[in-house]
Design a protein around this motif. Structure first.
Motif, PDB file in Angstrom:
ATOM      1  N   ARG A  56      -3.609  -4.146   3.992  1.00  0.00           N
ATOM      2  CA  ARG A  56      -2.905  -5.049   4.912  1.00  0.00           C
ATOM      3  C   ARG A  56      -3.763  -6.257   5.290  1.00  0.00           C
ATOM      4  NH1 ARG A  56      -2.257  -5.546  10.407  1.00  0.00           N
ATOM      5  NH2 ARG A  56      -0.244  -6.363  11.040  1.00  0.00           N
ATOM      6  N   ARG A  57      -5.074  -6.050   5.274  1.00  0.00           N
ATOM      7  CA  ARG A  57      -5.961  -7.145   5.661  1.00  0.00           C
ATOM      8  C   ARG A  57      -6.142  -8.166   4.528  1.00  0.00           C
ATOM      9  NH1 ARG A  57      -8.583  -2.741   8.272  1.00  0.00           N
ATOM     10  NH2 ARG A  57      -9.942  -2.396   6.471  1.00  0.00           N
ATOM     11  N   LYS A  58      -5.660  -7.820   3.337  1.00  0.00           N
ATOM     12  CA  LYS A  58      -5.855  -8.703   2.192  1.00  0.00           C
ATOM     13  C   LYS A  58      -4.610  -9.570   1.972  1.00  0.00           C
ATOM     14  CE  LYS A  58      -8.884  -5.438  -0.199  1.00  0.00           C
ATOM     15  NZ  LYS A  58     -10.050  -6.303  -0.448  1.00  0.00           N
ATOM     16  N   GLY A  59      -4.826 -10.832   1.690  1.00  0.00           N
ATOM     17  CA  GLY A  59      -3.696 -11.695   1.374  1.00  0.00           C
ATOM     18  C   GLY A  59      -3.132 -11.368   0.014  1.00  0.00           C
ATOM     19  N   LYS A  60      -4.010 -10.980  -0.910  1.00  0.00           N
ATOM     20  CA  LYS A  60      -3.609 -10.625  -2.262  1.00  0.00           C
ATOM     21  C   LYS A  60      -4.197  -9.275  -2.615  1.00  0.00           C
ATOM     22  CE  LYS A  60      -3.686 -12.346  -7.022  1.00  0.00           C
ATOM     23  NZ  LYS A  60      -4.184 -13.399  -7.923  1.00  0.00           N
ATOM     24  N   VAL A  61      -3.421  -8.433  -3.276  1.00  0.00           N
ATOM     25  CA  VAL A  61      -3.873  -7.094  -3.638  1.00  0.00           C
ATOM     26  C   VAL A  61      -4.059  -7.023  -5.146  1.00  0.00           C
ATOM     27  CG1 VAL A  61      -3.287  -4.638  -3.636  1.00  0.00           C
ATOM     28  CG2 VAL A  61      -2.675  -6.054  -1.679  1.00  0.00           C
ATOM     29  N   THR A  62      -5.249  -6.621  -5.568  1.00  0.00           N
ATOM     30  CA  THR A  62      -5.560  -6.526  -6.997  1.00  0.00           C
ATOM     31  C   THR A  62      -5.358  -5.090  -7.489  1.00  0.00           C
ATOM     32  OG1 THR A  62      -7.883  -5.966  -6.612  1.00  0.00           O
ATOM     33  CG2 THR A  62      -7.308  -8.319  -6.684  1.00  0.00           C
ATOM     34  N   ASP A  63      -5.422  -4.925  -8.801  1.00  0.00           N
ATOM     35  CA  ASP A  63      -5.329  -3.583  -9.392  1.00  0.00           C
ATOM     36  C   ASP A  63      -6.460  -2.698  -8.875  1.00  0.00           C
ATOM     37  OD1 ASP A  63      -3.019  -3.695 -10.987  1.00  0.00           O
ATOM     38  OD2 ASP A  63      -4.073  -4.896 -12.490  1.00  0.00           O
ATOM     39  N   ALA A  64      -7.638  -3.287  -8.699  1.00  0.00           N
ATOM     40  CA  ALA A  64      -8.784  -2.513  -8.191  1.00  0.00           C
ATOM     41  C   ALA A  64      -8.520  -2.038  -6.767  1.00  0.00           C
ATOM     42  CB  ALA A  64     -10.056  -3.377  -8.242  1.00  0.00           C
ATOM     43  N   ASP A  65      -7.924  -2.921  -5.940  1.00  0.00           N
ATOM     44  CA  ASP A  65      -7.579  -2.526  -4.564  1.00  0.00           C
ATOM     45  C   ASP A  65      -6.589  -1.366  -4.579  1.00  0.00           C
ATOM     46  OD1 ASP A  65      -9.125  -4.583  -3.465  1.00  0.00           O
ATOM     47  OD2 ASP A  65      -7.464  -6.007  -3.586  1.00  0.00           O
ATOM     48  N   LEU A  66      -5.607  -1.454  -5.476  1.00  0.00           N
ATOM     49  CA  LEU A  66      -4.595  -0.395  -5.569  1.00  0.00           C
ATOM     50  C   LEU A  66      -5.224   0.923  -5.997  1.00  0.00           C
ATOM     51  CD1 LEU A  66      -1.640   0.467  -5.439  1.00  0.00           C
ATOM     52  CD2 LEU A  66      -1.384  -0.311  -7.812  1.00  0.00           C
ATOM     53  N   ARG A  67      -6.154   0.855  -6.974  1.00  0.00           N
ATOM     54  CA  ARG A  67      -6.838   2.089  -7.427  1.00  0.00           C
ATOM     55  C   ARG A  67      -7.600   2.738  -6.280  1.00  0.00           C
ATOM     56  NH1 ARG A  67      -7.963  -0.893 -12.086  1.00  0.00           N
ATOM     57  NH2 ARG A  67     -10.069  -1.380 -11.314  1.00  0.00           N
ATOM     58  N   ASP A  68      -8.311   1.914  -5.499  1.00  0.00           N
ATOM     59  CA  ASP A  68      -9.078   2.454  -4.364  1.00  0.00           C
ATOM     60  C   ASP A  68      -8.140   3.100  -3.343  1.00  0.00           C
ATOM     61  OD1 ASP A  68     -11.389   1.554  -5.515  1.00  0.00           O
ATOM     62  OD2 ASP A  68     -11.516  -0.282  -4.311  1.00  0.00           O
ATOM     63  N   THR A  69      -7.034   2.433  -3.076  1.00  0.00           N
ATOM     64  CA  THR A  69      -6.075   2.968  -2.098  1.00  0.00           C
ATOM     65  C   THR A  69      -5.494   4.290  -2.585  1.00  0.00           C
ATOM     66  OG1 THR A  69      -5.500   0.735  -1.365  1.00  0.00           O
ATOM     67  CG2 THR A  69      -3.933   2.496  -0.847  1.00  0.00           C
ATOM     68  N   PHE A 121       2.602  12.900  -7.536  1.00  0.00           N
ATOM     69  CA  PHE A 121       2.898  11.924  -6.491  1.00  0.00           C
ATOM     70  C   PHE A 121       2.097  10.637  -6.704  1.00  0.00           C
ATOM     71  CE2 PHE A 121       1.898   9.949  -2.427  1.00  0.00           C
ATOM     72  CZ  PHE A 121       3.134   9.872  -1.805  1.00  0.00           C
ATOM     73  N   VAL A 122       0.801  10.775  -6.910  1.00  0.00           N
ATOM     74  CA  VAL A 122      -0.072   9.603  -7.076  1.00  0.00           C
ATOM     75  C   VAL A 122       0.328   8.812  -8.316  1.00  0.00           C
ATOM     76  CG1 VAL A 122      -2.443   8.876  -7.555  1.00  0.00           C
ATOM     77  CG2 VAL A 122      -2.002  10.590  -5.790  1.00  0.00           C
ATOM     78  N   ARG A 123       0.648   9.506  -9.411  1.00  0.00           N
ATOM     79  CA  ARG A 123       1.055   8.824 -10.633  1.00  0.00           C
ATOM     80  C   ARG A 123       2.327   7.998 -10.408  1.00  0.00           C
ATOM     81  NH1 ARG A 123       2.611  12.750 -13.900  1.00  0.00           N
ATOM     82  NH2 ARG A 123       4.789  12.134 -14.057  1.00  0.00           N
ATOM     83  N   ASN A 124       3.296   8.595  -9.711  1.00  0.00           N
ATOM     84  CA  ASN A 124       4.556   7.894  -9.465  1.00  0.00           C
ATOM     85  C   ASN A 124       4.358   6.660  -8.593  1.00  0.00           C
ATOM     86  OD1 ASN A 124       5.921   9.801 -10.943  1.00  0.00           O
ATOM     87  ND2 ASN A 124       6.635  10.970  -9.179  1.00  0.00           N
ATOM     88  N   VAL A 125       3.561   6.797  -7.541  1.00  0.00           N
ATOM     89  CA  VAL A 125       3.321   5.658  -6.643  1.00  0.00           C
ATOM     90  C   VAL A 125       2.592   4.550  -7.388  1.00  0.00           C
ATOM     91  CG1 VAL A 125       2.133   4.861  -4.567  1.00  0.00           C
ATOM     92  CG2 VAL A 125       3.321   7.057  -4.549  1.00  0.00           C
ATOM     93  N   ARG A 126       1.579   4.922  -8.167  1.00  0.00           N
ATOM     94  CA  ARG A 126       0.795   3.908  -8.892  1.00  0.00           C
ATOM     95  C   ARG A 126       1.680   3.142  -9.873  1.00  0.00           C
ATOM     96  NH1 ARG A 126      -3.134   6.911 -11.090  1.00  0.00           N
ATOM     97  NH2 ARG A 126      -4.670   6.533  -9.458  1.00  0.00           N
ATOM     98  N   GLU A 127       2.551   3.858 -10.584  1.00  0.00           N
ATOM     99  CA  GLU A 127       3.425   3.196 -11.558  1.00  0.00           C
ATOM    100  C   GLU A 127       4.366   2.207 -10.879  1.00  0.00           C
ATOM    101  OE1 GLU A 127       5.486   6.264 -13.656  1.00  0.00           O
ATOM    102  OE2 GLU A 127       3.759   6.806 -14.903  1.00  0.00           O
ATOM    103  N   LYS A 128       4.925   2.585  -9.726  1.00  0.00           N
ATOM    104  CA  LYS A 128       5.885   1.720  -9.039  1.00  0.00           C
ATOM    105  C   LYS A 128       5.211   0.576  -8.300  1.00  0.00           C
ATOM    106  CE  LYS A 128       9.291   5.400  -8.516  1.00  0.00           C
ATOM    107  NZ  LYS A 128      10.023   6.300  -7.602  1.00  0.00           N
ATOM    108  N   ALA A 129       3.943   0.774  -7.921  1.00  0.00           N
ATOM    109  CA  ALA A 129       3.250  -0.241  -7.113  1.00  0.00           C
ATOM    110  C   ALA A 129       2.415  -1.210  -7.943  1.00  0.00           C
ATOM    111  CB  ALA A 129       2.351   0.442  -6.081  1.00  0.00           C
ATOM    112  N   SER A 130       2.238  -0.923  -9.216  1.00  0.00           N
ATOM    113  CA  SER A 130       1.310  -1.735 -10.002  1.00  0.00           C
ATOM    114  C   SER A 130       1.961  -2.966 -10.624  1.00  0.00           C
ATOM    115  CB  SER A 130       0.671  -0.889 -11.117  1.00  0.00           C
ATOM    116  OG  SER A 130       1.671  -0.368 -11.970  1.00  0.00           O
TER     117      SER A 130
END
Length: 483
Positions: free
Chosen positions: A18-31, A52-61
């Motif tokens: 939320r604190r980031k203006g832009k979210v990168t793939d690396a940010d998503l992996r960490d989250t 669960f994690v696989r599904n969220v990552r696929e939809k959010a990436s």
């Protein structure tokens, strides 16, 4: 309260985005790594977490999320949707037979709350559907099991059939079903035996009772505090008996909550009810979407509304709303409202159902002393009838008299009266459609357009949906009364 640890971890994982203006793939992996660890620590089944994690990552990436507006909010929405899907999409009703009676077989391990849940469910059907429940005491092994069921039956005024501990449970069920039909019961609960752990003798007895009773519902009662063992228990009973639903107990205990997230995904069978408390009416329908909302710290407005509706007299509630709209709400009404709120449960639990409040740092680990409510009552009881009806009469000398009469400091008296006046003003604005009043209230709850707290916009949408739903219910009830 269940899920508090999981809620905190998930909020922490997403707040960095939320604190980031832009979210990168690396940010998503960490989250996603943080979310994965939070779920595993909450005792969610490993296979379920992996999926669960696989599904969220696929939809959010996708680029639409990571490069769009408010990527953190979109990811929260995706996580919310996946939690709902994991727990079963929507509430599942109790199975009902086309012929009377509907037979419900209660099964589970000792200590899970099987007997108590049978009583709670019978009480719920009697109270909400005007049903005629009947209970059969078929647990002849656990000390005092029959006596416990009889005590519950007396408490909720439901008949209990028993033949003592020296009769085979199969014969008890046969004769109990005959007695239930003779009594013209429309729901029959079979309180079957439990064990400290699953064994062959138990399963054979339960399978025989299933053949005799041909139940419409085989309700497995599972203790949420047993974590990963709850999922294993559900798997064991489902393989041998083919359970049709699950009642999750002790969800208000110090539990990590993984059982609720895993059982549906592992067994394919829905969680239908959750028990949160010791009273006979402390049993609620399980709504996956509401539970997901609570896990993500976004509150549960619909359950809060239903709790209020259950304890409020509809006519009295409408009269109170009219008084608030016309600014004639007084301290007599205030006392009535306090009584109703106290009947709904601990104040800290109710506050966390309000969107934006569950993850409010100011309310973290809040414990509201019931004595505070009693202190407020003492101040109001010290008022004269005229003062209760007309709070404007409370000048400084009268307030000093209230402080002496209630035994509370004058500062506390002044604060209580100020809060009463502010609440009265704000509620009057909201109920009269004043958008500024609504914005003030939404802002106070962390639901403004900018979203105080993770997923603020989503919280606002959920609150709006809840408020529209409440308005529809009030209109529907008015139409019913006119007819």
């Amino acid at each position: 309260m269940a899920f508090e640890g999981l809620t905190e971890r998930l909020q922490g994982a997403i707040s960095g985005l939320r604190r980031k203006g832009k979210v990168t793939d690396a940010d998503l992996r960490d989250t996603m790594r943080e979310i994965r660890m939070a779920l595993l620590d909450a005792d969610v089944n490993y296979t379920v977490v992996k999926e669960f994690v696989r599904n969220v990552r696929e939809k959010a990436s996708g680029a639409n999320v990571l490069e769009g507006l408010n990527p953190a909010q979109q990811i929260v929405s995706i996580v919310n949707d996946e939690l709902v899907e994991m727990m079963g999409d929507e509430a599942t009703p109790l199975n009902k037979s086309p012929k009377i009676p509907t037979v419900i077989m209660m099964v589970g391990l000792q200590g899970a709350g099987k007997t108590t849940t049978a009583g709670k469910l019978a009480n719920k059907l009697k109270r909400e559907q005007n049903a005629r429940p009947f209970m059969i005491a078929a647990d002849v092994y656990r000390p005092a099991a029959i006596q416990q069921l009889q005590t519950i039956g007396e408490q909720i005024d439901v008949p209990v059939f028993e033949l003592g501990t020296d009769v085979d449970p199969r014969d008890i069920v046969r004769q109990g079903l005959d007695a239930a039909r003779e009594a013209k019961a429309d729901y029959v609960f079979i309180d079957a035996a439990g064990r400290l752990q699953i064994d062959e003798a138990l399963m054979q007895e339960l399978a025989d009772i299933k053949d005799i009773a041909q139940p419409d519902e085989i309700m497995l009662v599972v203790d949420a505090m047993t974590g990963q063992n709850a999922t294993e228990t559900a798997e064991g009973f489902n393989e041998r008996l083919g359970i049709t639903g699950v009642a999750l107990t002790k969800l208000d205990g110090d539990t990590r909550g993984g059982a609720a997230l895993s059982i549906r995904a592992v067994t394919g069978k829905p969680i239908k009810f959750v028990g949160q408390g010791e009273k006979m009416d402390d049993l609620d329908v399980f709504y996956p979407d509401r539970m997901a909302s609570r896990i993500l710290g976004m509150g549960d407005m619909m359950t809060l509304i239903e709790k209020a509706q259950k304890d409020y007299d509809e006519k009295q509630a409408e009269e109170t709303m009219e008084k608030m709209k016309s600014s004639t709400f007084d301290f007599n009404d205030f006392l009535d409202q306090m009584e109703q709120v106290q009947n709904m449960g601990p104040m800290e639990d109710l506050i966390k159902m309000i969107p934006g409040m569950a993850n409010n740092p100011a309310l973290k680990n809040v414990q509201m002393d019931p004595k505070d409510m009693e202190h407020i009552k003492a101040i109001v009881y010290s008022m004269t009838p005229a003062e209760r009806e007309n709070p404007d009469l409370l000048n400084p000398s009268r307030r000093r008299r209230l402080a002496a009469g209630s035994g509370r400091p004058i500062v506390e008296v002044n604060r209580m009266i100020k809060q009463f006046n502010e609440m009265k003003k704000m509620m009057g604005q909201v109920l009269n459609g004043n958008t500024q009043g609504m914005e003030q209230m939404m802002g106070a709850l962390g639901m403004g357009g900018n979203g105080a707290g993770v997923g603020g916009g989503l919280q606002g949408k959920m609150a709006n949906v809840a408020m529209k739903q409440m308005a529809r219910r009030v209109k529907k009830n008015k139409k019913k009364r006119r007819k």
